[in-house]
Design an enzyme around this catalytic site. Structure first.
Site, PDB file in Angstrom:
ATOM      1  N   SER B 676      32.329  -7.078 -36.570  1.00 35.71           N
ATOM      2  CA  SER B 676      33.132  -7.027 -35.348  1.00 35.71           C
ATOM      3  C   SER B 676      33.050  -8.331 -34.551  1.00 35.71           C
ATOM      4  CB  SER B 676      32.694  -5.849 -34.481  1.00 35.71           C
ATOM      5  OG  SER B 676      31.354  -6.024 -34.048  1.00 35.71           O
ATOM      6  N   LYS B 719      31.541  -1.919 -25.471  1.00 36.17           N
ATOM      7  CA  LYS B 719      31.463  -3.377 -25.481  1.00 36.17           C
ATOM      8  C   LYS B 719      32.098  -3.947 -24.213  1.00 36.17           C
ATOM      9  CE  LYS B 719      31.217  -3.929 -30.459  1.00 36.17           C
ATOM     10  NZ  LYS B 719      31.961  -4.005 -31.721  1.00 36.17           N
TER      11      LYS B 719
END
Lengths: 262, 840
Positions: B676, B719
Site C-alpha cells: 500500500s 490511515k
C-alpha cells in the site's frame, strides 16, 4: 431384643427364681463345645449370672498318646499322623486358647466377669467336681442353632426340652420347677424322663430332637450314669444343662485364680 | 473533481467521505415497535446450506459452518436447529448392563424413549425384592426341613459307617476316640482307655493281638474316611440342586413380572433371562447378607456347614452390597424429559467428553471399575439429534478429532481412552459394547480452518460435505436498512437492553458500515454489532435515557477508542515530540509521508511514517532497504519491484537505467509488509530523480502497478485519520491532506470530525487514479505528457526525471570508456550497465 435374646433372658429369669447364680461352661477338645457360648451369652447378658469356664484336658488322650501304636486320623484332611504326647499337648493348647478367647469376647459383649481354668480329667466328672451349690453346668455338642426346630421323622417340629428327674422327685422341687419354667418360657413342650440311663436319655434326645436336656447332678453321680458319663457327654447332640443344688444365698466371688473382669 | 470509470477522482467533497444514514427514513419512534426479522440478515446462502446439511440424511453430510469471529455462526445454527429439532422425534434411551458371561464387555440395550428409566427402576425394585424374598424362602420351614433331611441323610450314612465300625471295634474292646484334630482307635478295659503301663504288663501275644486289631480297624477307618468326601460331594450336589430349585421359585415370579412389562423388547428379555440364571447361580449372595445379620448365634465360632456356603464367617457387608451391582442398570442416555431431538453443544470437546469414559474407583490401592461407572459423552447425548462443536477447540484436544472421525465413519460410539489408543495399559479394562450412532455433527470455525482441513485431511471432505459460509457484510440499501433495524430490535429484546430511537439506529448503521470498511456495505458480524448495542445501552442508562440515541452510540464508540487507544497515543506522542520524525509542513526532495495501519487485538489505527529515497548512478537497481535487512515482507518487496518495473517501462524502454536508488521507511524497526506504500515510494523516487520537492503536508497511500495506475488498499479510513490526528494536534494549516486511491473512495467512512474539517476546508482528501495525477498534487508541478516520440516536456516532472537519468547514462558511459566503472559506490564489483533490471 430378638426372639433368641428374649428366650435367653427368660432362662436367666428362671434360673434366678430357682436360686442358681453361676454358670459353669464346659470346654474340651471338641470344637462344638464352644457352641455353648451362644446360649450362654444370652443368659449372661440378661441375668445376674456369673460365668466360669473350665477347659478339661481329657486324660484319655494322654493315655492314648502314650500307647506305641496310636495314630490320629485327621477329619479335615483325611491324613493320618502319629499321635504322641507333644502332638496332644499342642492340639489341646490350641483348643484351650480358642476357648479362653471365645469366652473372653463373649463376656466382654455381655458385660460380665468370668473366670477360666484348665483342669485335666474327664469332662463331665471334672465339671461335676467343680460345681457347688448354686451352680449350673452347661455343655454342648450340637452344631446347629439351639433355638431352631428339629426334624423328627422328616417333619419340622419345635425342639422340646427334655428333663430327666431322679426317681420320686416331686414337681415342687427346684429342679422340676426349673425345667417347667424353662420349657414354658421357651414355648417348648417338656418331656420328662424319670430315673433313665444315659443311653435312654441319649436315644430319646435324638429321637425327639431335644434342644435342651436338663439333668440333675445327683442322678449323674449314681453308678449307672458314672459308667456312661463321658460317653454320654461325647455323643449327646443337644445342649446339656446340669442342675446342682440351688443356692440359698449369694455365692462368694472367690471362685478361681484366673479371674478376668469384663 | 472528475470521474474516471466508476471512481471519483480529485479533491473529494465532504459528503463523499462518510455515508450518512438518514434517521427520518425510519417509520418508528423506537425499535420496540419493530418485529423480529423474518430471516437472519444477509445469511441467505448460509441458511440454505444449513438447511440442506440438516435435511440431507446421507452419510457424510455433516455440516461445517465457516465465518469470521463474531459472525453469529453459533446463534444462527442454534436457533435454526432448535426450531427444527423441536419438531423431530425424541430419540431412544440407552442403558449399559452387566454381561454375565464377559463382565469386561458390558452390553448396551436400546429402549424406547422414556423406558430406560423405567427399566432401571424396575430392575432395582426387583433386586430389592429378591434381597428379601430369597432369604425368606431359604428361611422357610419347607426349605429347612428339606435341607435338614439332606444333611440328616448324609449324616446318617456317615454315622452308620462309624457306628458299624464302632460296634465292631467295641466287640474287640477297642473304642473310637475323638481326638483334638480327628479320630483315633484306643484299646479299652472296663470302659476306660488302656493305660500304657497296663498295656505293657499284658502278655506279648495279647499286645500283638491288640495291635493287630487296631491296625485292621485303622484300615477300615481309613476306608470310611476316604469315602466321606464322596458323601460330602453328594450332599453338596443335593443341596445345590435344592438351592437352585428354591431360588428359581423365588426369582421366577419377580422376573416374570418384568418380562411382561418389557415383552416387546427382545434385548431386555434376553437380559432378564441372564439375570435369572445368574441370581440362581449366586443365590448365596442374597442369603449371606441375610445370614450375616442374624449370625450372632455363631459369634466367634466358625461354622463351616459346607452346605453350599450358606454361611461364611468374616464376610464384609460392604463387599456383599457391591455384589448386587452386577444387577444394576446404568442409564447413560435418558430422553424421558426430552422434547424433540437433542441439540447438544460440547463446550470442551476432549476425547472423554466426546465419546464418554469409564471411571475407576480406588480400593485398597487398586483401581477397580465396572459397567456402572461408564459415563456418556456428547456423542451419546446427541445420538438421534445434533452435535455442535467448535473446530478449533476440537482440534486442540488430543485424539478428539480422530475419535470423532472414527465415530462418524463407523457410525458407532465406542468408548476409548488415550491409554487404550496408545496401548499404554495392558491390564484388562472395560470394553463396553459400542452404540450405533446417528447424529448430525455441526462444526464451527474460521474459513482458514475449513480450508486447512480440506487440503490437509483426506477424511474431512468425505465427512463434512455440507459447508455453510457466513457473510460478513450485506449491501447497504433500503431493504437492508429495514432488516438491520429489525435485527437491532431483536437483539435488544434478547439481551434485555434498551431500545433505540431512529438516530441511534442510524448511528449504529453508520458504524456497521465503518466496521465493513465500506460505505456501500453494512457489517453483519452480529457479535460486534451486539457489543456496540450493549455499550450504547450502558451509556444511555448512565445518562438516564429511556431510548438509545445517536449520542449514546457515538459515546460508546469514542469510549471504546479511548480504552484501546493507549498505544496509538504513545505512537502519536512520539511523533509530536519529534522522536519519530514526521513533517506535516514544508517540502522536501526525496521524502514523503507514507501511511500504515497497526492492529493490536481488535483495535486498529493509522500512523504516518517518513519514506525517503536516495539515488545515484548505478546499473538500474532499486534497493529496498527493508528487504535487505529482512524487515520487509514479500508483499512489500513485490511493491518495490513493481515500481522498478514502472521506471523501466516509462524511462528505460530504449536506454538502460543507470540508476541506483534506495528506499526506506525511516525509523521503522518492526517490519513492513504490504504494497500500500508503493505509490508513496514511487512519488519519493520521482521527487529525488526530478529534484522536485514534495509537500510534507500530505500523506500518501495506494499501491501502484507497472503502468502507473494507483490501486486500492485496505484500512483507508484508519490511515487518513492517523495522519489527520497528527496534523490536528500540531494545528491544521488548511494545506494538509491525504492522497488515497480513487478505488477506495467507496470505502470511506471517516470520523465526523475529519469530515467537518474537510467541509471547513482545513483538511483535504484527494482521490488519485494515476501516479502522474498524484505527483502533480504533491509537487505542484505538472507531471508531463509524452509527445509522439515519447519525450516529456523539460520542465515537467517526467521530463526532469528523464533528463536526470540521461545524465547518469552519459556519466557512466564516460566512466566505462575510461575503465573506471568499478569505482562507483553504488555498484558491485564487476557489474556492468544493464538494461535497467535491478539486481538484488
Amino acid at each position: 431384643m430378638s426372639a433368641a435374646d428374649n428366650k435367653g433372658s427368660q432362662i436367666a429369669a428362671a434360673m434366678r427364681q430357682t436360686g442358681y447364680r453361676r454358670l459353669i461352661l464346659g470346654f474340651d477338645h471338641h470344637e462344638e463345645s464352644r457352641t455353648v457360648l451362644s446360649i450362654a451369652e444370652h443368659v449372661a447378658a440378661t441375668g445376674q449370672i456369673e460365668l466360669a469356664g473350665i477347659f478339661v484336658e481329657d486324660t484319655e488322650l494322654f493315655e492314648l498318646a502314650a500307647l506305641p501304636f496310636s495314630t490320629e486320623f485327621m477329619i479335615k484332611t483325611r491324613r493320618r499322623q502319629s499321635f504322641d504326647l507333644p502332638c496332644v499337648e499342642r492340639e489341646l493348647r490350641t483348643h484351650m486358647l480358642a476357648s479362653h478367647a471365645a469366652l473372653q469376647q463373649m463376656a466382654r459383649r455381655a458385660h460380665r466377669s468370668f473366670s477360666f481354668r484348665t483342669v485335666r480329667g474327664r469332662l463331665l466328672r471334672t465339671l461335676m467336681q467343680e460345681a457347688s451349690a448354686g451352680d449350673l453346668i452347661m455343655l454342648r455338642r450340637a452344631d446347629k442353632p439351639w433355638h431352631t426346630t428339629a426334624i423328627v421323622g422328616g417333619h419340622s417340629v419345635h425342639a422340646p426340652v427334655l428333663q430327666v428327674l431322679p426317681p420320686a422327685v416331686d414337681e415342687a422341687a427346684p429342679l422340676a420347677v426349673l425345667g417347667q419354667q424353662i420349657a414354658q418360657e421357651l414355648g417348648r413342650p417338656l418331656i420328662r424322663l424319670t430315673g433313665s440311663t444315659a443311653e435312654i436319655v441319649e436315644t430319646t434326645a435324638r429321637e425327639v430332637g431335644a434342644a435342651l436336656i436338663i439333668l440333675p447332678l445327683e442322678l449323674l453321680s449314681e453308678k449307672p450314669w458314672q459308667d456312661e458319663l463321658e460317653l454320654f457327654a461325647e455323643r449327646v447332640p443337644s445342649t446339656v444343662l446340669i442342675a446342682g443344688i440351688p443356692a440359698q444365698r449369694r455365692l462368694d466371688s472367690d471362685m478361681s485364680k484366673d479371674y478376668s473382669p469384663a | 473533481m472528475d470521474k474516471t470509470g466508476t471512481h471519483l477522482v480529485g479533491r473529494l467533497p465532504a459528503d463523499a467521505l462518510r455515508r450518512r444514514c438518514d434517521p427520518t427514513v425510519f417509520q418508528f419512534t423506537s425499535t420496540a415497535e419493530l418485529p423480529d426479522p423474518e430471516h437472519v440478515l444477509g445469511q441467505e446462502r448460509a441458511i440454505a446450506a444449513i438447511e440442506f446439511g440438516a435435511d440431507m440424511g446421507r452419510e457424510g453430510y455433516n455440516l461445517f459452518v465457516l465465518g469470521q469471529t463474531a459472525a453469529g455462526k453459533h446463534n444462527l445454527v442454534q436457533h435454526f436447529l432448535s426450531e427444527r429439532a423441536g419438531k423431530e422425534e425424541a430419540p431412544a434411551d440407552w442403558v449399559y448392563v452387566n454381561n454375565f458371561e464377559q463382565p469386561h464387555k458390558p452390553k448396551a440395550i436400546k429402549l424406547p424413549t422414556g423406558r430406560g428409566a423405567q427399566f432401571r427402576d424396575a430392575m432395582a425394585t426387583m433386586i430389592d425384592e429378591l434381597r428379601t424374598a430369597i432369604p425368606a424362602i431359604f428361611d422357610s420351614e419347607e426349605y429347612r426341613a428339606r435341607r435338614g433331611s439332606i444333611n440328616e441323610e448324609v449324616g446318617s450314612q456317615q454315622e452308620l459307617a462309624f457306628e458299624d465300625l464302632r460296634k465292631r471295634a467295641e466287640a474287640r474292646d477297642i473304642r473310637l476316640v475323638r481326638t483334638p484334630a480327628g479320630i483315633a482307635l484306643a484299646p479299652v478295659r472296663d470302659g476306660e482307655v488302656l493305660k500304657p503301663d497296663t498295656f505293657e504288663a499284658l502278655p506279648e501275644i495279647t499286645r500283638k493281638e491288640i495291635e493287630q486289631d487296631i491296625q485292621t480297624l485303622q484300615q477300615e477307618l481309613q476306608k470310611i474316611m476316604e469315602h466321606m468326601p464322596r458323601l460330602e460331594k453328594e450332599r453338596r450336589r443335593a443341596l445345590r440342586k435344592l438351592n437352585q430349585e428354591f431360588a428359581n421359585y423365588a426369582v421366577k415370579e419377580s422376573i416374570d413380572e418384568e418380562r411382561a412389562a418389557f415383552a416387546d423388547l427382545p434385548d431386555v428379555l434376553a437380559h432378564l433371562d441372564a439375570v435369572q440364571a445368574d441370581v440362581i447361580d449366586n443365590v448365596h449372595l442374597f442369603i449371606m447378607q441375610s445370614e450375616l445379620r442374624e449370625s450372632t448365634e455363631f459369634t466367634g465360632v466358625s461354622n463351616e456347614s459346607g452346605d453350599g456356603g450358606l454361611v461364611q464367617e468374616g464376610s464384609m457387608p460392604a463387599m456383599l452390597g457391591s455384589s448386587f451391582r452386577r444387577y444394576e442398570t446404568n442409564l447413560i442416555v435418558d430422553n424421558s424429559d426430552a422434547v424433540g431431538a437433542p441439540v447438544v453443544h460440547a463446550g470442551k470437546p476432549s476425547l472423554a467428553e466426546l465419546v464418554g469414559r469409564v471411571e475407576h474407583l480406588a480400593q485398597m490401592g487398586a483401581l477397580v471399575t465396572d459397567f456402572t461407572l461408564i459415563k456418556p459423552g456428547a456423542l451419546h447425548r446427541a445420538n438421534g439429534g445434533y452435535l455442535l462443536l467448535d473446530s478449533r477447540a476440537l482440534l486442540m484436544q488430543p485424539f478428539a478429532w480422530d475419535a470423532l472421525k472414527r465415530a462418524l465413519w463407523n457410525r458407532e460410539v465406542r468408548i476409548e481412552s488415550a491409554s487404550d489408543i496408545y496401548s499404554l495399559a495392558s491390564t484388562i479394562s472395560l470394553d463396553p459394547e459400542p452404540i450405533p450412532l446417528q447424529t448430525k455433527v455441526v462444526l464451527f470455525g474460521e474459513p482458514m480452518t475449513y480450508y486447512m482441513l480440506s487440503s490437509l485431511d483426506p477424511d474431512f471432505q468425505g465427512l463434512f460435505k455440507a459447508a455453510a459460509e457466513m457473510e460478513d457484510v450485506v449491501d447497504w440499501n433500503a431493504a437492508s436498512e429495514k432488516a438491520f433495524a429489525q435485527q437491532i430490535a431483536a437483539i435488544c429484546r434478547q439481551e434485555e437492553i434498551s431500545h433505540f430511537d431512529p438516530t441511534g439506529v442510524a448511528a449504529v448503521m453508520e458504524q456497521a458500515a465503518r466496521q465493513a470498511d465500506d460505505a456501500e456495505k453494512l457489517s453483519i458480524r452480529i457479535g460486534k454489532i451486539s457489543d456496540l448495542l450493549r455499550e450504547s445501552d450502558y451509556w444511555a442508562r448512565k445518562a438516564g435515557a429511556d431510548l438509545i440515541g445517536a449520542e449514546h452510540v457515538e459515546q460508546a464508540v469514542a469510549a471504546r477508542q479511548q480504552r484501546a487507544g493507549r498505544i496509538r497515543e504513545k505512537s502519536q506522542e512520539a511523533i509530536l515530540r519529534d522522536i519519530i520524525l514526521v513533517d506535516t509542513e514544508g517540502e522536501k526532495v526525496g521524502q514523503i509521508n507514507g501511511l500504515s495501519v497497526l492492529s493490536i487485538g481488535d483495535f486498529s489505527f493509522g500512523r504516518p511514517s517518513r519514506i525517503s529515497a536516495s539515488i545515484g548512478m548505478g546499473v538500474g537497481r532499486v534497493l529496498d532497504i527493508e528487504r535487505e535487512v529482512e524487515l520487509g515482507g514479500p508483499l512489500h518487496s513485490k511493491g518495490v519491484l513493481i515500481l522498478s518495473g514502472f521506471l523501466r517501462e516509462r524511462f528505460g524502454r530504449e536506454r538502460p537505467l543507470a540508476l541506483t536508488a534506495s528506499l526506506v521507511f525511516e525509523q521503522s524497526y518492526g517490519g513492513v509488509d504490504g504494497d500500500s506504500a508503493s505509490s508513496a515510494e514511487l512519488y519519493c523516487l520521482l521527487s529525488a530523480l526530478a529534484e522536485a520537492p514534495i509537500s510534507q503536508g500530505f500523506a500518501v497511500t495506494g499501491s501502484v502497478n507497472q503502468h502507473g495506475a494507483v490501486q486500492a488498499i485496505g484500512g483507508v479510513n484508519e490511515k487518513i485519520e492517523g495522519f489527520f490526528d497528527i496534523c490536528l494536534k500540531r494545528g491544521l494549516t488548511g494545506e494538509q491532506g491525504v492522497l488515497v486511491p480513487a478505488a477506495n473512495v467507496k470505502h470511506l467512512m471517516l470520523r465526523p470530525d475529519v469530515v467537518d474539517a474537510v467541509q471547513a476546508g482545513r483538511f483535504h482528501i484527494h482521490a488519485i487514479d494515476t501516479i502522474d495525477r498524484g505527483i502533480e498534487i504533491l509537487t505542484g508541478t505538472a507531471a508531463g505528457e509524452p509527445d509522439d516520440e515519447g519525450n516529456y516536456p523539460d520542465d515537467s516532472i517526467n521530463g526532469r526525471v528523464a533528463q536526470r537519468l540521461e545524465r547518469f547514462i552519459a556519466t557512466r558511459m564516460r566512466l566505462e570508456a575510461k575503465g573506471e566503472h568499478a569505482g562507483t559506490s553504488n555498484t558491485q564489483s564487476g557489474e556492468k550497465l544493464s538494461d535497467g533490471r535491478p539486481t538484488s
